[in-house]
Design a protein around this motif. Sequence first.
Motif, mmCIF file in Angstrom:
data_model
loop_
_atom_site.group_PDB
_atom_site.id
_atom_site.type_symbol
_atom_site.label_atom_id
_atom_site.label_comp_id
_atom_site.label_asym_id
_atom_site.label_seq_id
_atom_site.Cartn_x
_atom_site.Cartn_y
_atom_site.Cartn_z
ATOM 1 N N GLU A 1 55.105 65.975 -3.505
ATOM 2 C CA GLU A 1 56.289 65.895 -2.655
ATOM 3 C C GLU A 1 56.909 64.507 -2.720
ATOM 4 O O GLU A 1 58.091 64.328 -2.432
ATOM 5 C CB GLU A 1 55.923 66.258 -1.217
ATOM 6 C CG GLU A 1 55.449 67.695 -1.059
ATOM 7 C CD GLU A 1 55.139 68.047 0.376
ATOM 8 O OE1 GLU A 1 55.403 67.212 1.260
ATOM 9 O OE2 GLU A 1 54.640 69.161 0.621
ATOM 10 N N THR B 1 60.329 71.365 -0.780
ATOM 11 C CA THR B 1 59.929 69.968 -0.799
ATOM 12 C C THR B 1 61.098 69.139 -1.263
ATOM 13 O O THR B 1 62.013 69.620 -1.930
ATOM 14 C CB THR B 1 58.745 69.743 -1.751
ATOM 15 O OG1 THR B 1 59.163 70.072 -3.062
ATOM 16 C CG2 THR B 1 57.559 70.590 -1.360
ATOM 17 N N ASP C 1 54.512 76.658 -7.759
ATOM 18 C CA ASP C 1 54.441 75.383 -7.065
ATOM 19 C C ASP C 1 53.002 74.979 -6.750
ATOM 20 O O ASP C 1 52.095 75.795 -6.760
ATOM 21 C CB ASP C 1 55.267 75.435 -5.777
ATOM 22 C CG ASP C 1 54.981 76.674 -4.941
ATOM 23 O OD1 ASP C 1 54.544 77.680 -5.518
ATOM 24 O OD2 ASP C 1 55.193 76.635 -3.722
ATOM 25 N N LYS D 1 53.245 69.657 -8.350
ATOM 26 C CA LYS D 1 54.221 68.567 -8.303
ATOM 27 C C LYS D 1 54.187 67.938 -6.923
ATOM 28 O O LYS D 1 54.253 68.628 -5.920
ATOM 29 C CB LYS D 1 55.628 69.083 -8.613
ATOM 30 C CG LYS D 1 56.601 67.968 -8.983
ATOM 31 C CD LYS D 1 57.937 68.539 -9.420
ATOM 32 C CE LYS D 1 58.777 67.470 -10.105
ATOM 33 N NZ LYS D 1 58.963 66.263 -9.292
ATOM 34 N N GLU E 1 60.751 75.266 -10.468
ATOM 35 C CA GLU E 1 59.633 75.673 -9.613
ATOM 36 C C GLU E 1 59.964 76.884 -8.765
ATOM 37 O O GLU E 1 61.083 77.036 -8.266
ATOM 38 C CB GLU E 1 59.253 74.509 -8.693
ATOM 39 C CG GLU E 1 58.069 74.782 -7.786
ATOM 40 C CD GLU E 1 57.711 73.552 -6.983
ATOM 41 O OE1 GLU E 1 58.069 73.505 -5.783
ATOM 42 O OE2 GLU E 1 57.091 72.633 -7.549
ATOM 43 N N ARG F 1 54.007 76.002 -0.848
ATOM 44 C CA ARG F 1 54.315 74.815 -0.085
ATOM 45 C C ARG F 1 55.613 74.930 0.704
ATOM 46 O O ARG F 1 55.846 74.156 1.614
ATOM 47 C CB ARG F 1 54.429 73.602 -1.021
ATOM 48 C CG ARG F 1 53.113 73.189 -1.626
ATOM 49 C CD ARG F 1 53.311 71.901 -2.397
ATOM 50 N NE ARG F 1 52.101 71.514 -3.097
ATOM 51 C CZ ARG F 1 51.139 70.790 -2.571
ATOM 52 N NH1 ARG F 1 51.219 70.407 -1.322
ATOM 53 N NH2 ARG F 1 50.066 70.450 -3.272
ATOM 54 N N ALA G 1 60.658 68.710 -5.222
ATOM 55 C CA ALA G 1 60.428 69.893 -6.053
ATOM 56 C C ALA G 1 61.729 70.650 -6.219
ATOM 57 O O ALA G 1 62.621 70.595 -5.385
ATOM 58 C CB ALA G 1 59.377 70.789 -5.411
#
Length: 368
Positions: free
Chosen positions: A63, A25, A58, A61, A88, A22, A28
């Motif tokens: 955002e 974030t 990741d 979880k 993470e 991802r 995160a």
Amino acid sequence: MQRHVIRTRPRPLPALAPRGRRGNTALACALILAGTLTACSGTSTASDAKVVTVYSADGLKGEKGDGWYDQVFKEFRKKTGIRVEYVEGGSGEVVQRAVRERSHTQADVLITLPPFIQQADAKGLLQKYRPAGSEHVASGDKAADGTWTSVVNNYFGFVYDKKELGKAPATWDELLGSRYRNKIQYSTPGVAGDGTAVVVKAMHDFGSKKAAMEYLRKLQTNNVGPAASTGKLAPKVDKGELLVANGDVQMNHAQAKTMPNLGIWFPAKAGKKPTTMALPYAAGLVKSAPHSASAKKLLDFMLAKQAQEQVSSVGGGYAAREDVKATDPDATALAKLLKGVDIFTPDWNAISTDLTSYIDDWKSATGS
């Protein structure tokens, strides 16, 4: 759905690179290889029995604090009083960190994807523990000796721009057309786990490593270049900057809720059915975990029916337990995505040992 196996010759276990999904974030936590370890719930000491530290790849979880981890960790603390400190990183990053900390173990639970969970097991990072409910997890989704168990199932896939293309491409060969010039991107094999899966799937679909590398060499004409993070590709597809990119079903299904032009598809070899492979989030109890008792409770909680029933509706993924039959709209949509798709099972142990040679061949073929 038919299942097939990719087998390779064993070689010495290589050091694997981060998965990369991802990107950064807001909520995160980052795992920085240079040495900074950031946890989401403050600090703890080994004497604090009301804490458990999770190192995880990741993707689970949210955002906005609305992911499966967010929900499960919140409910776990409410029930047990144990808070979760969450760290993470990429699939390879979290394993590498655990290796470096072996003499002073920080993590209690390690959650990562294949072939990285197999790497962690081979390096002796995990201890045997079969969580309550793991008897309902398919044998292929857990270690035979009990060192790890999948907690969320997931599948590799691609995304396309529904607005610009109208419908998904059907075959790998279509991606070689001029329409896709500078409109295709896939995350870097050996750096991103989903990018590594591109190579694994191509080898399966084309029947050999040589044929797969020849295809990826041709595709390079339309590829805009390497991408360290798979998660950053979906927004580009939604905005029309790309027409096609790689991804995975759980992540992309969750992203599609706020990206209306994002569609999920699975490439096929001409004349064959589309294929995919499972990429489950697999969890293991870390050897010498400082909060072993709390860690076992968390693993039990993640595999409990209540948490598993939330995997599709909250996390956009598939329950790891075979006896959990979710019927929510997300579960229905996710099941529909796999209809008519052959799921093959790579030999992840063999792939983890041969990955360095695959990546070297990919670099040679594509000039990367």
